[in-house]
Scaffold this active site. Structure first.
Site, PDB file in Angstrom:
ATOM      1  CB  THR A  90       3.757  -6.818 -10.629  1.00 65.49           C
ATOM      2  OG1 THR A  90       4.825  -6.039 -10.295  1.00 65.49           O
ATOM      3  CG2 THR A  90       4.013  -7.044 -12.097  1.00 65.49           C
ATOM      4  N   GLY A  97       4.841  -1.028   3.286  1.00 66.77           N
ATOM      5  CA  GLY A  97       5.751  -2.810   1.615  1.00 66.77           C
ATOM      6  C   GLY A  97       6.299  -3.204   1.997  1.00 66.77           C
ATOM      7  CB  SER A  98       9.907  -3.328   3.908  1.00 67.80           C
ATOM      8  OG  SER A  98      10.601  -2.580   3.122  1.00 67.80           O
ATOM      9  CG  ASP A 115       9.518 -18.088   2.379  1.00 66.52           C
ATOM     10  OD1 ASP A 115      10.135 -16.891   3.066  1.00 66.52           O
ATOM     11  OD2 ASP A 115       8.521 -18.624   3.619  1.00 66.52           O
ATOM     12  CD  GLU A 123      -2.357  -1.598   2.510  1.00 68.28           C
ATOM     13  OE1 GLU A 123      -2.450  -0.185   3.726  1.00 68.28           O
ATOM     14  OE2 GLU A 123      -3.537  -2.566   2.134  1.00 68.28           O
ATOM     15  N   PRO A 124       0.360   2.240  -0.376  1.00 71.58           N
ATOM     16  CG  PRO A 124      -0.911   4.677  -0.995  1.00 71.58           C
ATOM     17  CD  PRO A 124      -0.904   2.316  -0.717  1.00 71.58           C
ATOM     18  NE  ARG A 143      11.034 -12.930  -0.095  1.00 70.52           N
ATOM     19  CZ  ARG A 143      11.050 -12.612   1.755  1.00 70.52           C
ATOM     20  NH1 ARG A 143      10.973 -14.137   1.420  1.00 70.52           N
ATOM     21  NH2 ARG A 143      10.745 -12.248   2.002  1.00 70.52           N
ATOM     22  CD  GLU A 146       8.401 -12.417  -4.989  1.00 71.62           C
ATOM     23  OE1 GLU A 146       8.213 -13.105  -4.160  1.00 71.62           O
ATOM     24  OE2 GLU A 146       7.342 -11.979  -6.250  1.00 71.62           O
TER      25      GLU A 146
HETATM   26  C1  LIG Z   1       8.196  -2.440  -9.235  1.00 72.34           C
HETATM   27  C2  LIG Z   1       7.644  -3.432  -8.467  1.00 72.34           C
HETATM   28  C3  LIG Z   1       6.938  -4.841  -8.421  1.00 72.34           C
HETATM   29  C4  LIG Z   1       6.231  -4.774  -7.261  1.00 72.34           C
HETATM   30  N1  LIG Z   1       5.570  -5.719  -7.045  1.00 72.34           N
HETATM   31  C5  LIG Z   1       4.710  -5.770  -6.444  1.00 72.34           C
HETATM   32  C6  LIG Z   1       2.966  -7.179  -6.360  1.00 72.34           C
HETATM   33  O1  LIG Z   1       3.298  -7.133  -7.494  1.00 72.34           O
HETATM   34  N2  LIG Z   1       2.444  -6.681  -5.414  1.00 72.34           N
HETATM   35  C7  LIG Z   1       3.086  -5.999  -3.902  1.00 72.34           C
HETATM   36  O2  LIG Z   1       2.011  -5.856  -3.375  1.00 72.34           O
HETATM   37  N3  LIG Z   1       3.810  -5.945  -4.013  1.00 72.34           N
HETATM   38  C8  LIG Z   1       4.299  -5.211  -5.072  1.00 72.34           C
HETATM   39  N4  LIG Z   1       5.830  -3.864  -5.224  1.00 72.34           N
HETATM   40  C9  LIG Z   1       5.941  -3.605  -3.914  1.00 72.34           C
HETATM   41  C10 LIG Z   1       7.343  -4.251  -3.564  1.00 72.34           C
HETATM   42  O3  LIG Z   1       6.803  -5.861  -2.635  1.00 72.34           O
HETATM   43  C11 LIG Z   1       7.995  -3.193  -2.285  1.00 72.34           C
HETATM   44  O4  LIG Z   1       8.771  -2.505  -2.230  1.00 72.34           O
HETATM   45  C12 LIG Z   1       8.634  -3.708  -1.405  1.00 72.34           C
HETATM   46  O5  LIG Z   1       8.184  -4.637  -0.644  1.00 72.34           O
HETATM   47  C13 LIG Z   1       9.234  -2.646  -0.738  1.00 72.34           C
HETATM   48  O6  LIG Z   1       8.396  -1.424   0.194  1.00 72.34           O
HETATM   49  P1  LIG Z   1       8.397  -0.473  -0.240  1.00 72.34           P
HETATM   50  O7  LIG Z   1       8.643  -0.002  -1.549  1.00 72.34           O
HETATM   51  O8  LIG Z   1       7.254   0.925   0.655  1.00 72.34           O
HETATM   52  O9  LIG Z   1       9.293   0.445   0.899  1.00 72.34           O
HETATM   53  P2  LIG Z   1       9.826   0.801   2.136  1.00 72.34           P
HETATM   54  O10 LIG Z   1       9.003  -0.571   3.501  1.00 72.34           O
HETATM   55  O11 LIG Z   1       9.443   1.681   2.813  1.00 72.34           O
HETATM   56  O12 LIG Z   1      11.781   0.585   2.806  1.00 72.34           O
HETATM   57  C14 LIG Z   1      11.936   1.525   2.511  1.00 72.34           C
HETATM   58  C15 LIG Z   1      13.909   1.232   2.466  1.00 72.34           C
HETATM   59  O13 LIG Z   1      13.747   1.541   4.116  1.00 72.34           O
HETATM   60  C16 LIG Z   1      14.889  -0.354   4.469  1.00 72.34           C
HETATM   61  N5  LIG Z   1      13.918  -0.409   5.712  1.00 72.34           N
HETATM   62  C17 LIG Z   1      12.665  -0.748   5.527  1.00 72.34           C
HETATM   63  N6  LIG Z   1      11.974  -1.725   6.430  1.00 72.34           N
HETATM   64  C18 LIG Z   1      13.739  -2.105   6.932  1.00 72.34           C
HETATM   65  C19 LIG Z   1      13.954  -2.449   8.145  1.00 72.34           C
HETATM   66  N7  LIG Z   1      12.990  -2.758   8.908  1.00 72.34           N
HETATM   67  N8  LIG Z   1      14.595  -2.945   8.040  1.00 72.34           N
HETATM   68  C20 LIG Z   1      16.172  -2.290   7.677  1.00 72.34           C
HETATM   69  N9  LIG Z   1      15.681  -0.987   6.625  1.00 72.34           N
HETATM   70  C21 LIG Z   1      14.585  -1.549   6.543  1.00 72.34           C
HETATM   71  C22 LIG Z   1      14.329  -0.648   3.106  1.00 72.34           C
HETATM   72  O14 LIG Z   1      14.605  -1.545   3.040  1.00 72.34           O
HETATM   73  C23 LIG Z   1      14.432   0.478   1.884  1.00 72.34           C
HETATM   74  O15 LIG Z   1      15.700  -0.127   1.692  1.00 72.34           O
HETATM   75  C24 LIG Z   1       6.339  -4.314  -5.679  1.00 72.34           C
HETATM   76  C25 LIG Z   1       7.506  -2.666  -6.430  1.00 72.34           C
HETATM   77  C26 LIG Z   1       8.077  -2.875  -7.158  1.00 72.34           C
HETATM   78  C27 LIG Z   1       9.332  -1.871  -7.011  1.00 72.34           C
END
Ligand SMILES: Cc1cc2nc3c(=O)[nH]c(=O)nc-3n(C[C@H](O)[C@H](O)[C@H](O)COP(=O)(O)OP(=O)(O)OC[C@H]3O[C@@H](n4cnc5c(N)ncnc54)[C@H](O)[C@@H]3O)c2cc1C
Length: 403
Positions: free
Chosen positions: A167, A140-141, A254, A136-137, A257, A377
């Site tokens: 995606t 993510g992580s 899993d 969601e906006p 990945r 992922e």
């Molecule tokens: C091209 C593309 C396709 C995608 N497709 C899908 C899809 O089909 N379905 C879906 O659900 N999602 C999808 N995603 C989303 C993707 O899973 C998320 O972008 C990813 O999980 C990271 O979340 P975020 O972008 O919100 O980054 P954030 O979670 O905001 O993280 C920002 C930075 O902080 C770091 N960080 C965050 N938490 C921690 C921590 N605890 N410790 C250390 N570092 C941390 C991250 O590693 C990253 O460098 C896609 C993303 C991309 C770019």
């Protein structure tokens, strides 16, 4: 797999004739059908529909699922081999089956017989395309931080919220959407409870598929925003147990990945080939630059890293196929292979001089594509975090056992 006490049985990769056959099939398809248009897929940001249809016809959207559900009836190692060959030519094209897995695999593992027949079968046959919507906006992580809600009513569930980076969303017929089915529990450790997964069909009332988000890499593969405004979903579309969606999603990642690791190897292999060919043909100071020691060192190291990444990835797939714990190996493979891909792409750019950054050559595309694989992922930080936590637990157990 135990990281601090490794077992020799974890290193058994079962290779069968079917693996060679499917690798040859994917290699031939990628070289004949994708290679001629790989550059235009990137430049025009579009994958022709015919490519998706041909992948479906070849079974690439249903490799690890049993034939009774319309799949090929092979295994995860075969899936990894197919993704590697596709990514070697176009990482963007390989994303389609990878994202497709993120709904098909949980349907296979967690779906009822009825759900498998209704939803998995058309996905495995490639008659329908699937997508996965967790991100969601504002989450993510931090998967447990999602805000989309599903409210139970007599005749089903009502979903409200916004998803992003979904995606395959532009072409998908079926979507696995995660939502919160119970209130966030205050206790930090229980935030992940109360998530559930639902199968949504394109065209459901209140379900809007937004425009693709522009990206630097894997151009051609589309990730979109989804808006859910009071979407009514029947009870029969709840996948897995209510409130256990977090665990289902983690299991799904899993598997995914392993496929992202395969993308890493595919891109790395392509970059190695491009660098080796360029350095062999390019003459400087009266001889091919490949005659100088530093390019030899760089490519020798890159080839070793690629081989290590490939073995790690095949090992993760094999562990999964043997029904063994594969999560730690899948994390290692995803992190390592995508970073090897990045290092090799940088070497290809460096050895190609000005051609390395010119958009008429593929080297700069490899670097753009690989950046994305380090994020989805679970970012590579999250893989490190997961592995670090496992090692910490194992160390604690080892210390308490020795007391
Ligand atoms: C091209 C593309 C396709 C995608 N497709 C899908 C899809 O089909 N379905 C879906 O659900 N999602 C999808 N995603 C989303 C993707 O899973 C998320 O972008 C990813 O999980 C990271 O979340 P975020 O972008 O919100 O980054 P954030 O979670 O905001 O993280 C920002 C930075 O902080 C770091 N960080 C965050 N938490 C921690 C921590 N605890 N410790 C250390 N570092 C941390 C991250 O590693 C990253 O460098 C896609 C993303 C991309 C770019």
């Amino acid at each position: 797999m135990v990281i601090l006490e490794p077992s020799i049985s974890d290193y058994h990769i079962q290779l069968k004739p079917e693996h060679q056959e499917i690798q040859a099939l994917a290699r031939e398809f990628a070289r004949n059908e994708i290679a001629p248009i790989a550059d235009s897929i990137d430049k025009e940001d579009q994958i022709p529909e015919t490519i998706v249809r041909k992948m479906a016809d070849l079974g690439f959207l249903g490799v690890p699922y049993p034939t009774e559900y319309g799949g090929v009836g092979s295994d995860y190692l075969s899936m990894a081999l197919v993704i590697e060959e596709l990514a070697r030519i176009s990482c963007a094209v390989s994303v389609i089956p990878v994202a497709h897995t993120l709904i098909a695999m949980p349907l296979f593992v967690y779906g009822s017989e009825e759900q498998k027949k209704k939803f998995l079968s058309p996905l495995a046959q490639g008659k329908k395309i699937g997508a996965h919507a967790m991100t969601e906006p504002a989450a993510g992580s931090d998967v447990a931080g999602i805000k989309t809600t599903a409210r139970r009513e007599d005749d089903g569930w009502v979903l409200n919220g916004t998803k992003t980076f979904c995606t395959n969303g532009d072409i998908a017929d079926l979507f696995l959407v995660f939502a919160r089915t119970s209130d966030i529990v205050d206790e930090e450790k229980k935030r992940h409870l109360g998530l559930s997964g639902f199968i949504l069909e394109r065209g459901m009332e209140g379900f809007t598929v937004g425009n693709p988000i522009g990206k630097m890499g894997i151009r051609g593969s589309k990730s979109v925003e989804l808006v859910l405004e009071g979407v009514k979903v029947p009870h029969a579309n709840l996948l897995g147990e209510e409130g256990k969606g977090f665990y289902m999603a983690m299991d799904c990642y899993d598997h995914g990945r392993i496929e992202v690791a395969s993308q890493g190897i595919g891109v790395a292999q392509a970059a190695l080939e491009a660098a080796a060919k360029y350095a062999t043909q390019r003459i400087a100071f009266g001889k091919p630059i490949m005659e100088f020691q530093s390019p030899q060192f760089m490519l020798g190291e890159a080839a070793s890293e690629i081989q290590a990444a490939r073995l790690l990835t095949y090992q993760a797939a094999s562990l999964r196929d043997q029904g063994k714990e594969f999560m730690p190996t899948a994390c290692m493979a995803k992190m390592y292979a995508t970073e090897v891909g990045e290092r090799t792409a940088l070497i290809a750019i460096k050895l190609s001089g000005s051609a390395g950054v010119a958009t008429e050559y593929p080297m700069e595309r490899y670097l753009r594509d690989i950046q994305v694989t380090k994020i989805y992922e679970g970012t590579n930080d999250i893989q490190r975090l997961t592995l670090g936590r496992l090692i910490y637990k194992e160390a604690q157990a080892a210390i308490s056992n020795s007391r």
